[in-house]
Design a protein around this motif. Structure first.
Motif, mmCIF file in Angstrom:
data_model
loop_
_atom_site.group_PDB
_atom_site.id
_atom_site.type_symbol
_atom_site.label_atom_id
_atom_site.label_comp_id
_atom_site.label_asym_id
_atom_site.label_seq_id
_atom_site.Cartn_x
_atom_site.Cartn_y
_atom_site.Cartn_z
ATOM 1 N N ARG A 1 5.980 -10.258 -6.992
ATOM 2 C CA ARG A 1 5.294 -9.438 -6.216
ATOM 3 C C ARG A 1 5.683 -7.958 -5.759
ATOM 4 O O ARG A 1 4.801 -7.115 -5.473
ATOM 5 C CB ARG A 1 4.359 -9.936 -5.037
ATOM 6 N N ARG B 1 0.817 -1.163 -0.127
ATOM 7 C CA ARG B 1 -0.103 0.062 -0.063
ATOM 8 C C ARG B 1 0.746 1.192 -0.165
ATOM 9 O O ARG B 1 1.892 1.078 0.495
ATOM 10 C CB ARG B 1 -0.941 0.155 1.198
ATOM 11 N N GLU C 1 1.549 0.865 5.248
ATOM 12 C CA GLU C 1 0.763 -0.137 6.251
ATOM 13 C C GLU C 1 0.920 -1.402 5.819
ATOM 14 O O GLU C 1 0.797 -1.441 4.541
ATOM 15 C CB GLU C 1 -0.907 0.475 6.228
ATOM 16 N N GLY C 2 1.166 -2.274 6.600
ATOM 17 C CA GLY C 2 1.152 -3.747 6.254
ATOM 18 C C GLY C 2 -0.323 -4.145 5.819
ATOM 19 O O GLY C 2 -1.279 -3.550 6.050
ATOM 20 N N TYR C 3 -0.314 -5.190 5.103
ATOM 21 C CA TYR C 3 -1.472 -5.804 4.376
ATOM 22 C C TYR C 3 -1.276 -7.364 4.274
ATOM 23 O O TYR C 3 -0.439 -7.589 3.225
ATOM 24 C CB TYR C 3 -1.732 -4.984 3.038
ATOM 25 N N TYR C 4 -1.988 -7.843 5.285
ATOM 26 C CA TYR C 4 -1.578 -9.354 5.378
ATOM 27 C C TYR C 4 -0.176 -9.619 5.186
ATOM 28 O O TYR C 4 0.838 -8.705 6.073
ATOM 29 C CB TYR C 4 -2.509 -9.955 4.398
ATOM 30 N N GLU C 5 0.382 -10.304 4.168
ATOM 31 C CA GLU C 5 1.819 -10.739 4.281
ATOM 32 C C GLU C 5 2.503 -9.849 3.417
ATOM 33 O O GLU C 5 3.617 -10.090 2.874
ATOM 34 C CB GLU C 5 2.034 -12.151 3.783
ATOM 35 N N HIS C 6 1.805 -8.861 2.669
ATOM 36 C CA HIS C 6 2.466 -7.938 1.800
ATOM 37 C C HIS C 6 3.298 -6.792 2.135
ATOM 38 O O HIS C 6 2.950 -5.525 2.107
ATOM 39 C CB HIS C 6 1.302 -7.368 0.972
ATOM 40 N N HIS C 7 4.139 -7.343 2.985
ATOM 41 C CA HIS C 7 5.415 -6.192 3.616
ATOM 42 C C HIS C 7 6.540 -6.836 3.320
ATOM 43 O O HIS C 7 6.636 -8.213 3.565
ATOM 44 C CB HIS C 7 5.123 -5.471 4.882
#
Length: 134
Positions: A122, A87, A91-97
């Motif tokens: 990704r 994002r 901000e963390g978004y599930y495992e997306h960091h």
């Protein structure tokens, strides 16, 4: 008269609270010359870029976001890390960091860690990053 006294007391209390809060903060903690961050081979922290990007949510350049093969990130030193976020607002978004860097002071101080969409496709969609001290 009473109103002025109350305002004065509140002002003194606020200044005292700020002073106490800042007492524990170490504002003289500078990064050493080994702490550097590069995005697409351009320095964004250290190596002539200064320390202005430290603890600031930043966006990847539009050219990096639109290019699925970018950004290539390199974090050098053992005292900082870059966290990249899917994002655009850090901000963390599930495992997306993704945390990039070595916070292991047992390693050589010139250690560099790299990450790019070549490591995980990704990552090419990530939009923002935050550089912090370990």
């Amino acid at each position: 008269m009473q109103f002025r006294l109350i305002v004065a007391v509140v002002a003194v209390a606020a200044v005292s609270a700020i002073s106490v809060a800042n007492k524990g903060a170490d504002t003289t903690n500078k990064l050493d010359i080994n702490q550097k961050v590069y995005i697409e081979n351009a320095p964004v922290l250290g190596d002539g870029a200064g320390e202005g990007a430290l603890n600031v949510c930043s966006s990847f350049a539009a050219s990096h976001v639109s290019n699925p093969d970018a950004p290539a990130v390199k974090v050098c030193g053992t005292g900082i890390k870059l966290t990249a976020f899917l994002r655009g607002r850090c901000e963390g978004y599930y495992e997306h960091h993704k945390e990039i860097g070595s916070c292991n002071t047992g390693e050589d101080s010139s250690t560099c860690v790299t990450w790019s969409p070549a490591d995980d496709a990704r990552f090419g969609e990530y939009q923002s990053y935050l550089i912090e001290q370990c």
